[in-house]
Design an enzyme around this catalytic site. Sequence first.
Site, PDB file in Angstrom:
ATOM      1  N   ASP A  82      65.663  70.820  59.734  1.00  0.00           N
ATOM      2  CA  ASP A  82      66.178  69.873  60.722  1.00  0.00           C
ATOM      3  C   ASP A  82      66.489  68.543  60.047  1.00  0.00           C
ATOM      4  OD1 ASP A  82      66.838  68.914  63.279  1.00  0.00           O
ATOM      5  OD2 ASP A  82      64.788  68.239  63.664  1.00  0.00           O
ATOM      6  N   HIS A  83      67.638  67.978  60.320  1.00  0.00           N
ATOM      7  CA  HIS A  83      68.045  66.681  59.770  1.00  0.00           C
ATOM      8  C   HIS A  83      67.937  66.643  58.249  1.00  0.00           C
ATOM      9  CE1 HIS A  83      68.835  64.618  63.518  1.00  0.00           C
ATOM     10  NE2 HIS A  83      67.746  65.173  64.008  1.00  0.00           N
ATOM     11  N   GLY A 181      62.681  60.680  69.729  1.00  0.00           N
ATOM     12  CA  GLY A 181      61.450  59.923  69.979  1.00  0.00           C
ATOM     13  C   GLY A 181      61.108  59.842  71.453  1.00  0.00           C
ATOM     14  N   HIS A 208      70.109  67.482  70.551  1.00  0.00           N
ATOM     15  CA  HIS A 208      68.954  66.845  69.929  1.00  0.00           C
ATOM     16  C   HIS A 208      68.340  65.835  70.906  1.00  0.00           C
ATOM     17  CE1 HIS A 208      69.391  67.726  65.418  1.00  0.00           C
ATOM     18  NE2 HIS A 208      70.264  68.519  66.034  1.00  0.00           N
ATOM     19  N   GLY A 209      67.118  65.383  70.594  1.00  0.00           N
ATOM     20  CA  GLY A 209      66.482  64.339  71.401  1.00  0.00           C
ATOM     21  C   GLY A 209      66.148  64.793  72.807  1.00  0.00           C
ATOM     22  N   SER A 211      63.127  65.986  74.061  1.00  0.00           N
ATOM     23  CA  SER A 211      61.788  65.715  74.594  1.00  0.00           C
ATOM     24  C   SER A 211      61.859  64.611  75.638  1.00  0.00           C
ATOM     25  CB  SER A 211      60.834  65.304  73.479  1.00  0.00           C
ATOM     26  OG  SER A 211      60.567  66.378  72.608  1.00  0.00           O
ATOM     27  N   THR A 233      59.105  65.686  69.667  1.00  0.00           N
ATOM     28  CA  THR A 233      58.125  64.673  70.076  1.00  0.00           C
ATOM     29  C   THR A 233      57.111  65.218  71.068  1.00  0.00           C
ATOM     30  OG1 THR A 233      59.697  62.875  69.685  1.00  0.00           O
ATOM     31  CG2 THR A 233      57.844  62.413  71.152  1.00  0.00           C
TER      32      THR A 233
END
Length: 285
Positions: A82-83, A181, A208-209, A211, A233
């Site tokens: 990931d990333h 985050g 993505h992102g 959470s 997260t």
Amino acid sequence: MALVTTEKMLKDARAGHYAVGAFNVENLEFVMAVLAAAEETKSPVIMQTTPGTIKTAGLDYFYGMVKAAAERASVPVALHLDHGDGYDRCMQAFRTGYTSVMIDGSHESFEDNIALTKSVADAGRAMGVPVEAELGKVGGKEDDGPAVEGESPYTDPAEAKEFVERTGCTSLAIGVGTSHGVYTSDPHIEQSVVKAIRDAVDVPLVLHGTSGVPDEQVAEAVKNGICKVNYATELRQAYTKGFMAYMAENPACFDPKKPAKEGMREITELVKIRMTNLNSVGKAE
């Protein structure tokens, strides 16, 4: 079964109008907990690690753990970088045995992102490993990298079409309003952007992102074209919650397996909910 690549997983998800859950794993307990949820829900699963996580042990340690999980599993399991923070990191992941990688050139200019992504995608194609890329800006910060602030959170559909055609990436993470985050305000996915990019490109799309994003928003995004959904997260939060709750009730405990077991239980229950939600979208149509 052996580790598999994400290629068939994501193509099947795209055809079936559901999404595959991709869960960041931080240690052995995370791997075991995610696998337990995948088995219980009979779901294909992607386990993934960021460069920050890899620094704690190494690509080989995580490969060994997830490979063992896959060999015990009755569901398909893929291991994803990931990333990926550069060409060299992606090459290391290829050589270690990761069955999917992401190259994140989203902090570069459009042309530099294309050049970097194409170099990794070309190598991946030669090795039979799919390559995810990112175009646009997902807010917040992944790992220990810089936060992304003050830029448009949306990927441009026309740029996405050109980017995919020129790079040869096999899936694309897009900016649709989510953030890495912990959210400090109510998250919002701009569904019109998801649909426009789905119509512009011919590869599976990645969110993505996720959470903290309400399940109904995620389900709508999947209906509109998202095929892979990342969670990181909230798994960390769940594990810590279970671990700390056990220690609060048993402060004299010096056996780390006991609080870790409670952390695992929290992750498994969370991942089961997420997988069930992702699986149900296509069935509801």
